[in-house]
Motif scaffolding. Structure first.
Motif, short mmCIF file in Angstrom:
data_model
loop_
_atom_site.label_atom_id
_atom_site.label_comp_id
_atom_site.label_asym_id
_atom_site.label_seq_id
_atom_site.Cartn_x
_atom_site.Cartn_y
_atom_site.Cartn_z
N THR A 19 -26.84 7.04 16.36
CA THR A 19 -25.55 7.69 16.64
C THR A 19 -24.43 7.15 15.76
O THR A 19 -23.26 7.36 16.04
CB THR A 19 -25.18 7.53 18.13
OG1 THR A 19 -25.12 6.14 18.44
CG2 THR A 19 -26.19 8.21 19.02
N VAL B 8 -23.62 5.52 26.18
CA VAL B 8 -23.99 6.46 27.25
C VAL B 8 -23.36 6.02 28.57
O VAL B 8 -22.81 6.85 29.31
CB VAL B 8 -25.52 6.56 27.38
CG1 VAL B 8 -25.90 7.46 28.56
CG2 VAL B 8 -26.14 7.09 26.09
N GLU C 268 -33.19 10.04 35.16
CA GLU C 268 -31.92 10.76 35.06
C GLU C 268 -31.05 10.16 33.96
O GLU C 268 -30.44 10.87 33.16
CB GLU C 268 -31.18 10.72 36.41
CG GLU C 268 -31.79 11.61 37.47
CD GLU C 268 -31.19 11.37 38.84
OE1 GLU C 268 -31.33 12.24 39.71
OE2 GLU C 268 -30.57 10.29 39.05
N ARG D 274 -32.32 11.12 30.52
CA ARG D 274 -31.96 12.48 30.12
C ARG D 274 -30.57 12.50 29.50
O ARG D 274 -30.33 13.15 28.48
CB ARG D 274 -32.03 13.42 31.34
CG ARG D 274 -33.45 13.91 31.63
CD ARG D 274 -33.44 15.14 32.52
NE ARG D 274 -32.96 14.86 33.86
CZ ARG D 274 -33.73 14.41 34.86
NH1 ARG D 274 -35.03 14.19 34.64
NH2 ARG D 274 -33.22 14.20 36.05
N HIS D 275 -29.64 11.73 30.10
CA HIS D 275 -28.29 11.61 29.52
C HIS D 275 -28.36 10.95 28.14
O HIS D 275 -27.64 11.34 27.22
CB HIS D 275 -27.39 10.80 30.45
CG HIS D 275 -26.92 11.55 31.66
ND1 HIS D 275 -25.91 12.49 31.61
CD2 HIS D 275 -27.34 11.50 32.95
CE1 HIS D 275 -25.71 12.98 32.81
NE2 HIS D 275 -26.56 12.40 33.66
N TRP E 212 -30.89 10.88 25.99
CA TRP E 212 -31.46 11.80 24.99
C TRP E 212 -30.45 12.88 24.63
O TRP E 212 -30.36 13.29 23.47
CB TRP E 212 -32.75 12.43 25.52
CG TRP E 212 -33.95 11.54 25.31
CD1 TRP E 212 -34.66 10.89 26.27
CD2 TRP E 212 -34.56 11.20 24.06
NE1 TRP E 212 -35.68 10.15 25.71
CE2 TRP E 212 -35.65 10.32 24.35
CE3 TRP E 212 -34.30 11.52 22.74
CZ2 TRP E 212 -36.46 9.79 23.35
CZ3 TRP E 212 -35.12 10.99 21.75
CH2 TRP E 212 -36.18 10.14 22.05
N ASP E 213 -29.67 13.34 25.61
CA ASP E 213 -28.63 14.34 25.32
C ASP E 213 -27.63 13.77 24.31
O ASP E 213 -27.23 14.44 23.36
CB ASP E 213 -27.89 14.74 26.60
CG ASP E 213 -28.73 15.64 27.50
OD1 ASP E 213 -29.76 16.16 27.01
OD2 ASP E 213 -28.37 15.79 28.69
N TRP E 214 -27.23 12.52 24.55
CA TRP E 214 -26.28 11.85 23.65
C TRP E 214 -26.89 11.73 22.25
O TRP E 214 -26.24 12.00 21.24
CB TRP E 214 -25.94 10.47 24.20
CG TRP E 214 -25.13 9.62 23.26
CD1 TRP E 214 -25.61 8.80 22.29
CD2 TRP E 214 -23.70 9.53 23.18
NE1 TRP E 214 -24.57 8.19 21.61
CE2 TRP E 214 -23.39 8.62 22.14
CE3 TRP E 214 -22.66 10.12 23.89
CZ2 TRP E 214 -22.09 8.30 21.79
CZ3 TRP E 214 -21.36 9.79 23.53
CH2 TRP E 214 -21.08 8.90 22.51
N THR E 215 -28.15 11.30 22.19
CA THR E 215 -28.84 11.10 20.91
C THR E 215 -28.96 12.41 20.15
O THR E 215 -28.71 12.47 18.94
CB THR E 215 -30.23 10.49 21.15
OG1 THR E 215 -30.06 9.23 21.83
CG2 THR E 215 -30.98 10.26 19.85
N ASN E 216 -29.34 13.47 20.85
CA ASN E 216 -29.49 14.77 20.19
C ASN E 216 -28.14 15.33 19.73
O ASN E 216 -28.06 16.04 18.73
CB ASN E 216 -30.19 15.76 21.13
CG ASN E 216 -31.63 15.36 21.40
OD1 ASN E 216 -32.27 14.74 20.56
ND2 ASN E 216 -32.13 15.66 22.59
N GLU E 217 -27.09 14.99 20.48
CA GLU E 217 -25.76 15.49 20.15
C GLU E 217 -25.16 14.76 18.95
O GLU E 217 -24.57 15.37 18.06
CB GLU E 217 -24.85 15.30 21.38
CG GLU E 217 -23.45 15.87 21.22
CD GLU E 217 -22.59 15.62 22.46
OE1 GLU E 217 -21.36 15.56 22.30
OE2 GLU E 217 -23.14 15.45 23.57
#
Length: 904
Positions: free
Chosen positions: A46, A91, A109, A112-113, A115-120
């Motif tokens: 990131t 995160v 849970e 999931r947050h 991975w969302d941060w990483t993908n974003e």
């Protein structure tokens, strides 16, 4: 394609980078060529580009592009690192902004947050590297937590555990109270601080009258006593830890403290009675020789505690607040507690004194504002002595090379004093430790197995426990994640799937890699550990050469940081100066291993050089050609520059072989700017509105082609643009796949280059005369070679460059001639009526007067008998030389003035 009047980096860079991608020019597959491999030091997934990345990746790209042009199969593998601590912290911060606490979530849970941060946010930095011109094989982009890399990490953990090299144990670790995790020793940065040294009173619990008298009367004892009784003085920088004291220690050989042997003392404020123990570990010379022992909060105290079977009282919670095991200050932050306890000790009369003290305090490498807390914790460790033993020989015996070599000693010292590596982290983001716990029939007892999958773990647990009724639901996987570096150390192997498939075609072809470019600050974190993993799993070190860059600092020598506001945005620099300009600016200030004093003006210099190349190309392409005979001056110029290319290429190859990349850039820079633009083009340039002969023109285009190839690794965009304009090329062709075929320099080449240096001096000498005498460039002059013309073979060049009527050899120069020397050769320019005779006489008479005054001073010294007799021989000889030189110049000036006066 029409070439633009002005160089526009933005237009050129985006066009050619897309062209390279479209034609898959960065792609690499195993074939019959010699491989050249670099793996990128994976930046945080990131993260965003900073000046350190710019330097590191510019150097990598230079090396990769040069290897491609040498005909090697160049493979530069990009990727990113999951950065456990840094990413989890981001995160957690974002969740907090949403009113969510990490521990309100389940692990799944939270992940999931994450991975969302990483993908974003992930991958931004790799896209930014494209702006720099990084020629990575993007199809190979990897991530330390992708499937292949994750499988490799787990497989290695299980293997090392089965080999007995990984163990779980209660050990003193470095604890980050902010990240709430253990850290390895290498992740602790020590800073010198101005602290306080608190001298505390530990009263003796019981002392008989007889012992008291003996203590006071025995010579050597240092006894402290006040109205409350006898006491020992203990000095500490951390009074907040006294709540965890379980002993006081003295050296048995210390004469000052013999009276304390066998006694017990009372911990101030706390009231706990603790024994006085004896151990030679205590330094007799430091302070009073009395040491408070807090086994739960100091590494050395912990060892003393184990030796003397002392109780361990952990008075800190994980977040650095005082725990319920402490009798006082529960819930207070450790640093607030320090202030309060110092005040309370003072008020209670338990403080002997406080003094200023300079000491080093360990801080978290990931959280620079957080002081590390030594903490007793159950963690996973890797035994390192085995790895040190296999990683030291290849560096010491020269199989691997470090540039600069000074880092060999740094590496050696660390490996010779290696400590076990704490590899577990109290984090959820990362590779989860593959240890699975299961209970037995004995209440409260717990065992574990280590396996690659839960299914394999169940099979092992049933076998070890003898309980075939165990189910997956009976297993509990360890909550901790592995240190990020535990995946990074496998990087050169796992990128080619060498752990999962050790005999695959790619690992056999690309491994070991060729060069690693990295910063010396991670020599222990990463470089050494990759060598260890390489030797362990491939039987071979992972790279042949390691190039250590310096730290990028501003022009005042300060480390770049956001807080100082001295760190420019690399993308903004590229927008302003172009990628080639910024690359050149970085490299002009980047000798290997030394800190880089970055100055934005160097990027401007890089941009100016781009413009110089562009304008030179437009000049050449603007010449008209004709089928005419090649002038002699052009023939000489072509022969000289051919030799110059061979000589310079030899120098360039030598610099690259020694990883003197900054010097290599300067070599090509000087070749283009000084030799090609300033001299060669001037030598062959046709007269105004006249054509150039085809032979010279074709040679000049060939030189431009060679120069662009030399420059390409450093400045890829402008060189591609111009190379495409030299000749017609088919779609898909690129300069980056062209080889630079320049032969070896001969002795004749070197002699010719040396001769032309003298020719340049002759031309410069004539030009200096013009400037001094204010003679217009358009006015032709005669040149006289006095005695002999050693460089007559190059006369056509001198005549053209200096705008001469001709060159004649004379026994003596004319009286009105202006003379200059080229080495030991004398030249003169007859001035005739080209000068103002009266003004020249006035000027020479002023010079004569100055020289006569100077000579008078020298003669005064030499006529002093004491000076001649006592001054050093060399000093007297120097004065005599001044005398002879002055007399010679005076005679020459007098003759010249006399001749000039004849013309009036």
């Amino acid at each position: 394609m029409e070439l633009a009047t002005k160089y526009n980096p933005q237009e050129v860079e985006s066009k050619w980078y897309q062209y390279w991608l479209d034609n898959r020019l960065f792609s690499s597959k195993p074939d019959g060529r010699e491989p050249y491999t670099i793996v990128i030091p994976p930046p945080n997934v990131t993260g965003v580009l900073h000046m350190g990345h710019m330097l590191n990746n510019t150097i990598q790209d230079i090396l990769v592009r040069r290897a491609r042009m040498e005909g090697k199969n160049a493979c530069w593998v990009p990727g990113t690192d999951h950065a456990s601590i840094a990413t989890e912290a981001k995160v957690v911060k974002r969740l907090a902004e949403q009113g969510i606490k990490k521990h309100d979530l389940t692990r799944d849970e939270f992940l999931r947050h994450a991975w969302d941060w990483t993908n974003e946010h992930g991958g931004i930095i790799l896209k930014q590297l494209r702006r720099l011109g990084a020629s990575c094989d993007w199809d190979r982009t990897a991530f330390t937590m992708d499937e292949k890399r994750s499988e490799s990490v787990i497989k290695v953990f299980v293997d090392l555990y089965n080999k007995g090299l990984i163990y779980r144990g209660l050990r003193m670790v470095n604890w980050d109270p902010k990240a709430l995790t253990a850290l390895s020793n290498e992740e602790v940065l020590y800073k010198e601080e101005q602290s306080k040294l608190y001298h505390l009173k530990y009263y003796v619990a019981e002392i008989s009258e007889e012992d008291a008298k003996k203590a006071e009367s025995t010579e050597g004892n240092v006894v402290h006593k006040d109205e409350k009784g006898y006491y020992a003085v203990v000095a500490t920088t951390r009074p907040e830890t006294i709540m965890g004291d379980t002993a006081m220690c003295i050296n048995p050989k210390d004469p000052k403290n013999q009276w304390l042997k066998g006694k017990k003392v009372i911990v101030p404020l706390v009231g706990r009675v603790i024994p006085v123990i004896e151990d030679r570990y205590v330094d007799i010379e430091f302070g009073t020789g009395c040491l408070k022992v807090t086994p739960a909060h100091d590494t050395n105290d912990y060892m003393l505690g184990k030796t003397h079977n002392l109780e361990t009282i952990d008075i800190f919670n994980a977040d650095g607040t005082i725990s319920e095991q402490s009798p006082l200050y529960v819930g207070m932050d450790r640093f607030d507690c320090r202030k309060q306890i110092a005040k309370d000790l003072q008020e209670a009369g338990l403080m002997e004194r406080v003094e200023d003290y300079t000491n080093k305090v360990g801080y978290s490498e990931r959280n620079p504002d957080t002081a590390i807390e030594p903490r007793l914790s159950l963690q996973w460790f890797l035994r390192m002595q085995h790895f040190a033993d296999i990683a030291l020989p290849p560096v010491l015996n020269g199989e691997m090379h470090f540039y600069p070599t000074k880092y060999v000693n740094t590496y050696k010292n660390w490996l010779e004093n290696i400590q076990d590596w704490c590899i577990s982290r109290q984090l959820w983001w990362g590779h989860r430790i593959p240890a699975y716990y299961y209970g037995t029939e004995e209440a409260g007892e717990e065992h574990f197995v280590v396996a690659e999958t839960p299914e394999k773990a169940l099979e092992l647990a049933r076998k070890e426990s003898g309980n075939n009724n165990l189910q997956l639901s009976d297993l509990r996987q360890d909550e901790d994640a592995l240190d990020t570096w535990f995946s990074s150390w496998l990087w050169p192997i796992s990128l080619f799937d060498g752990i999962n498939n050790p005999d695959n075609e790619e690992i056999k072809y690309y491994y070991p890699t060729s060069d690693l470019v990295t910063g010396p600050d991670i020599i222990f974190f990463w470089v050494a550990r990759m060598i260890m993993a390489g030797e362990e799993y491939m039987g071979k070190f992972p790279f042949k050469n390691v190039y250590f860059t310096g730290i990028v600092r501003d022009k005042l020598g300060r480390k770049m940081s956001k807080s100082l506001g001295n760190s420019p945005d690399p993308i903004e620099l590229i927008d302003k100066y172009g990628a080639d300009g910024v690359r050149m600016g970085m490299m002009l200030s980047a000798p290997a291993g030394n800190d880089i004093l970055f100055d934005e003006s160097l990027c401007e210099q890089g941009r100016n050089f781009n413009n110089k190349i562009w304008n030179a190309f437009r000049l050449v392409k603007g010449w008209e050609t004709a089928d005419i005979e090649q002038p002699e001056a052009n023939k000489i110029a072509v022969e000289w520059f051919e030799a110059m290319l061979r000589v310079t290429n030899e120098e360039l190859n030598d610099q690259f072989s020694k990883y003197r990349i900054s010097e290599a850039l300067m070599t090509v820079y000087r070749l283009f700017w000084d030799e090609f633009s300033s001299w060669y083009l001037e030598m062959v340039k046709p007269a105004y509105q006249q054509p150039i002969d085809k032979k010279t023109y074709e040679a000049t285009l060939g030189f431009f082609d060679a120069l662009l190839k030399m420059l390409h690794p450093f400045m890829p965009f402008i060189t591609e643009e111009l190379w495409q304009h030299i000749y017609d090329h088919k779609d898909g062709d690129s300069i980056m796949r062209e080889m630079l075929n320049i032969g070896d320099a001969s002795e004749a080449d070197k002699a010719l280059v040396a001769d032309i240096e003298k020719v340049k001096m002759i031309v410069s000498g004539v030009r200096t005369v013009r400037n001094k005498k204010n003679i217009p460039n358009k006015e032709q002059m005669q040149l006289q070679a006095v005695g002999e013309d050693a460089f007559a073979a190059y006369a056509p060049v001198v005549v053209k460059m200096a705008n001469l009527k001709g060159i004649e050899t004379v026994a003596e120069k004319q009286a009105d001639a202006s003379q200059f020397m080229v080495g030991t050769h004398e030249y003169a320019v007859p001035l005739g009526d080209m000068i103002d005779v009266a003004a020249e006489i006035e000027k020479q008479e002023a010079q004569l007067k100055h020289l006569e005054g100077f000579l008078a001073g020298v003669m005064k010294k030499l006529s002093n008998e004491k000076f001649v007799a006592h001054a050093p021989e060399a000093v007297v000889a120097l004065e005599r030389k001044k005398q002879s030189d002055s007399e010679e110049k005076i005679a020459s000036l007098k003759l010249s003035i006399a001749e000039l006066k004849k013309k009036i």
